[in-house]
Design a protein around this motif. Structure first.
Motif, PDB file in Angstrom:
ATOM      1  N   ARG A   1       6.360  -3.453  -0.198  1.00  0.00           N
ATOM      2  CA  ARG A   1       6.766  -2.290   0.628  1.00  0.00           C
ATOM      3  C   ARG A   1       5.311  -1.655   0.373  1.00  0.00           C
ATOM      4  O   ARG A   1       5.405  -0.182   0.241  1.00  0.00           O
ATOM      5  N   ASN A   2       4.353  -1.673   0.813  1.00  0.00           N
ATOM      6  CA  ASN A   2       2.768  -1.024   0.557  1.00  0.00           C
ATOM      7  C   ASN A   2       1.567  -1.767   2.123  1.00  0.00           C
ATOM      8  O   ASN A   2       1.750  -2.885   2.121  1.00  0.00           O
ATOM      9  N   ASN A   3       2.264  -1.350   3.354  1.00  0.00           N
ATOM     10  CA  ASN A   3       2.016  -1.981   3.858  1.00  0.00           C
ATOM     11  C   ASN A   3       0.398  -1.605   4.119  1.00  0.00           C
ATOM     12  O   ASN A   3      -0.511  -2.410   4.967  1.00  0.00           O
ATOM     13  N   HIS A   4      -0.489  -1.249   3.878  1.00  0.00           N
ATOM     14  CA  HIS A   4      -1.910  -0.577   3.500  1.00  0.00           C
ATOM     15  C   HIS A   4      -2.155  -2.113   3.348  1.00  0.00           C
ATOM     16  O   HIS A   4      -3.423  -2.279   3.698  1.00  0.00           O
ATOM     17  N   ILE A   5      -1.523  -2.041   1.720  1.00  0.00           N
ATOM     18  CA  ILE A   5      -3.137  -3.686   1.070  1.00  0.00           C
ATOM     19  C   ILE A   5      -2.333  -4.952   1.806  1.00  0.00           C
ATOM     20  O   ILE A   5      -2.924  -5.587   1.890  1.00  0.00           O
ATOM     21  N   SER A   6      -0.812  -4.511   2.524  1.00  0.00           N
ATOM     22  CA  SER A   6      -0.413  -5.586   3.378  1.00  0.00           C
ATOM     23  C   SER A   6      -1.474  -5.935   4.070  1.00  0.00           C
ATOM     24  O   SER A   6      -2.015  -7.213   4.495  1.00  0.00           O
ATOM     25  N   ALA A   7      -1.890  -4.516   5.238  1.00  0.00           N
ATOM     26  CA  ALA A   7      -3.307  -4.824   6.220  1.00  0.00           C
ATOM     27  C   ALA A   7      -4.485  -5.008   6.010  1.00  0.00           C
ATOM     28  O   ALA A   7      -5.480  -5.924   6.615  1.00  0.00           O
ATOM     29  N   ALA A   8      -4.580  -4.842   4.612  1.00  0.00           N
ATOM     30  CA  ALA A   8      -5.981  -5.813   3.470  1.00  0.00           C
ATOM     31  C   ALA A   8      -5.242  -6.776   4.035  1.00  0.00           C
ATOM     32  O   ALA A   8      -6.929  -7.562   4.246  1.00  0.00           O
TER      33      ALA A   8
END
Lengths: 420, 283
Positions: free
Chosen positions: B248-255
């Protein structure tokens, strides 16, 4: 004056007569088809019959649940009247939820239900009552009765220790040549809960504080030994009910809901027992689901009535019987259900009444980063046990991530850590 | 006169609007997610967390390993089948349709079909058991047999996605002028000389597009790996999914998503650069 009364009477009539009030109840719980079908055909019609309010039950994964709540909150206009989710589902979404302090006080005033206080406290997030406790779940062990023949002598199955478990699994392996121990390790499994809520408290007394302590190093050495008797196919299993039923696993640890199907299909073949105890005690997790009203709820009044219905002791027992989710109000606990679920309830009760219990909670306050907490424990397990990397090195690396996570979020350590 | 010059732009306007809304808007959002905190401050922290993650290097390794195993294998298989079909033997059209059938199968379904073959109670184990080769099920899909898991993923992808390459190559082969091949025959070229000096060079544009499409898809491969490998074999696209839905961390997912995009663009550039056709080179 009279005219006013007539108008009010007319209004009341229209509301009652129309009777077609309809609300949407979105939940991350009870999503599997069988459970959702039960909610739609067994649980909610009782409410509709009583109140005339139709409820549309929508099951959702966390992603969809969060996306919709946030989108409706931002739009200021919503379709979801009531939300049902886990404690951890709500922590990143508090800003989208109504404060239910008043509704909670009203429920208390009814006098027929006593919520477990710790659960109510957990529902207080960012100074509001973000949700009202709904159901609880826990993780325990289900054992095929065939395994009992191999139980080491003198071991009390209701007070098992991890050493007993190792000796037991070893006995089975030596006698049958099969690795019959099961700990779910598939991508959607709850392996991380086993590590942070069961192993760590049992061996170190804490979930977080002693992450890379000498006790933890000893613990991981033990887990590596235990792993030799774990069925090698666990990496593809998300739940242990199927392998229990197929006989590939005789002793399984998992969430109650993910073990339930085995007992329901063959209640005479299985027993439920408390999770094992380590040197520090019997670490177990309680999982809490709650009901929340979004700020954008189109009908908070109807949602409040549904909360009242769902937390009623009678309803709580119906839910236990129907889907095996355990009650959160004291009046319902102790009303053991009949049938296969009694087997499971017995295990849950035996576990809950163990004397050496260390109750662990899934951490709150990590906000959007609560998933990273799970990841750290999962990765640690996989790196040490499966990939056989050096324990100390993995612990110090993952330990740094864990410390940083709590520092950056400012979240309190989850119990039992904070209470000590 | 003026409308004539503007007309093409009017005609592509819907496409541009579509791309802006459905491609560029989400893309810029993803870039924002990867570099900005929730409060809108610039940070490289998400990339730092991604690079320092214990699974990152493994995911990178397996993504490349799978890509460089699957893509050449598919290209060779597809080329052989395409050449076979191009001989126009009787029933070759039917054969083409049969070969193209797996195109209609979702990647997750393909993974699950393979899983039903390799799982401990799967078809392979029951066949081996009934033939008397084994006494108890063999655990193909497990931590102990990473090789098997890898192989099953390659197999699933090879079966499922070779058809797309095949279709492109068959189309390419059919565009090659008969005159050239006849000329080669007249000049006494042997079949392999014809293949090497006439067909393959003329097929280059098709090979190029097939390679680009397949490589990009192979880099993004995810559902098959999820079904078969679980967490045993991590890949970059899978990590992006896990970070969004499970951690549930969309920032790292986006990375992760951005990294995949950069790799895809790089690979496409390499193909365009090194597989240039003669007319392009002259230009």
């Amino acid at each position: 004056m009279n005219g006013q009364k007539v108008v009010i009477a007319l209004l009341v009539c229209t509301v009652v007569a129309s009777g077609s009030e309809k609300i949407t109840f979105m939940s991350t719980q009870l999503v599997p088809i069988a459970e959702a079908e039960w909610v739609r055909s067994e649980l909610l019609p009782r409410f509709t019959k009583e109140t005339g309010i139709d409820v549309v039950f929508v099951g959702a994964g966390y992603g969809e649940f969060a996306d919709r709540l946030v989108a409706e909150y931002k739009a200021g206009k919503g379709t979801i009247a009531l939300a049902g989710g886990l404690h951890g589902d709500y922590t990143p979404l508090v800003r989208t939820l109504t404060d239910l302090s008043k509704e909670f006080a009203d429920l208390q005033a009814l006098g027929d239900r006593t919520f477990i206080p710790a659960f109510v406290e957990l529902g207080r997030l960012n100074k509001i009552q973000a949700y009202i406790p709904w159901t609880q779940g826990t993780y325990l062990m289900v054992v095929n009765k065939m395994a009992l023949d191999y139980l080491p002598e003198g071991v009390d199955i209701r007070a098992l220790t991890y050493d007993d478990l190792l000796a037991w699994a070893k006995n089975i392996y030596e006698a049958t040549g099969d690795k019959k121990l099961g700990i779910p390790a598939g991508p959607r499994s709850l392996l991380h809960r086993f590590v942070h809520g069961y192993l760590y408290p049992s061996f170190t007394g804490y979930q977080v504080i002693k992450f890379d302590s000498p006790e933890a190093i000893k613990m991981w050495r033990f887990v590596k030994e235990l792993w030799q008797y774990v069925n090698p196919a666990v990496a593809t299993w998300d739940a242990m009910d199927t392998p229990l039923l197929s006989g590939e696993v005789w002793i399984a640890w998992d969430h109650g809901a993910r073990l339930k199907q085995a007992i329901i299909e063959r209640p005479d073949d299985f027993i439920a027992i408390p999770a094992p105890a380590g040197p520090r005690g019997r670490g177990i997790i309680t999982v809490l689901a709650g009901l929340a009203i979004p700020k954008a709820s189109p009908n908070p009044e109807a949602a409040t009535r549904l909360i009242e219905f769902l937390t009623r002791p009678q309803t709580q027992v119906i839910i236990l019987k129907g889907v095996g989710f355990f009650p959160v109000v004291k009046e319902a606990i102790g009303t053991a259900p009949e049938g296969p679920l009694k087997v499971l309830a017995d295990g849950v009760m035996a576990q809950a009444s163990s004397k050496d219990l260390i109750t662990a909670f899934i951490p709150s306050g990590l906000g959007t980063r609560s998933g990273e907490f799970s990841k750290i424990y999962r990765d640690t397990f996989v790196e040490i046990v499966v990939k056989r990397r050096p324990i100390r090195e993995v612990l110090s690396r993952q330990g740094r991530l864990l410390k940083r996570l709590f520092q950056e979020t400012g979240a309190p350590y989850p119990p039992p850590d904070e209470s000590r | 006169m003026k409308t004539d010059r503007l007309l093409p732009y009017f005609l592509i306007l819907p496409t541009i609007i579509y791309l802006l809304i459905f491609v560029f808007a989400p893309l810029s959002k993803a870039v924002g997610l990867a570099f900005l905190t929730d409060e809108g401050r610039f940070t490289l922290g998400y990339f730092e967390r991604m690079f320092s993650d214990g699974r990152f290097l493994e995911a990178l390794k397996y993504t490349f390993l799978l890509t460089i195993t699957i893509v050449p294998l598919q290209l060779i298989t597809a080329l052989l089948i395409a050449l076979l079909i191009n001989t126009r033997f009787k029933g070759s059209q039917l054969f083409l349709y049969i070969c193209a059938l797996p195109l209609g199968i979702a990647d997750l379904a393909a993974g699950l079909i393979l899983l039903s073959i390799f799982t401990q109670h799967g078809h392979l184990n029951s066949i081996l058991y009934h033939l008397g080769f084994i006494e108890k099920p063999f655990y193909f899909i497990s931590y102990q047999h990473m090789g098997f898991v890898f192989l099953s993923i390659v197999l699933a992808e090879h079966w499922r996605a070779t058809a797309i390459v095949l279709v492109i190559l068959v189309a390419g082969l059919q565009m090659i002028s008969k005159d050239l091949l006849e000329a080669a025959d007249v000049l006494g070229a042997k079949p392999w000389q014809k293949l090497w000096h006439v067909i393959l060079p003329l097929l280059k544009p098709s090979l190029q597009s097939a390679l680009i499409i397949r490589t990009i898809f192979a880099l993004q491969m995810f559902a098959v790996v999820l079904a078969l490998g679980g967490e045993i074999i991590p890949v970059l696209a899978g990590e992006a999914y896990f970070w969004y839905y499970i951690y549930r961390n969309n920032h790292i997912s986006a990375a992760y998503a951005l990294l995949l995009m950069v790799i895809s663009i790089l690979m496409t550039w390499i193909y365009l650069r090194f597989l240039r056709t003669r007319s392009e080179m002259r230009a």
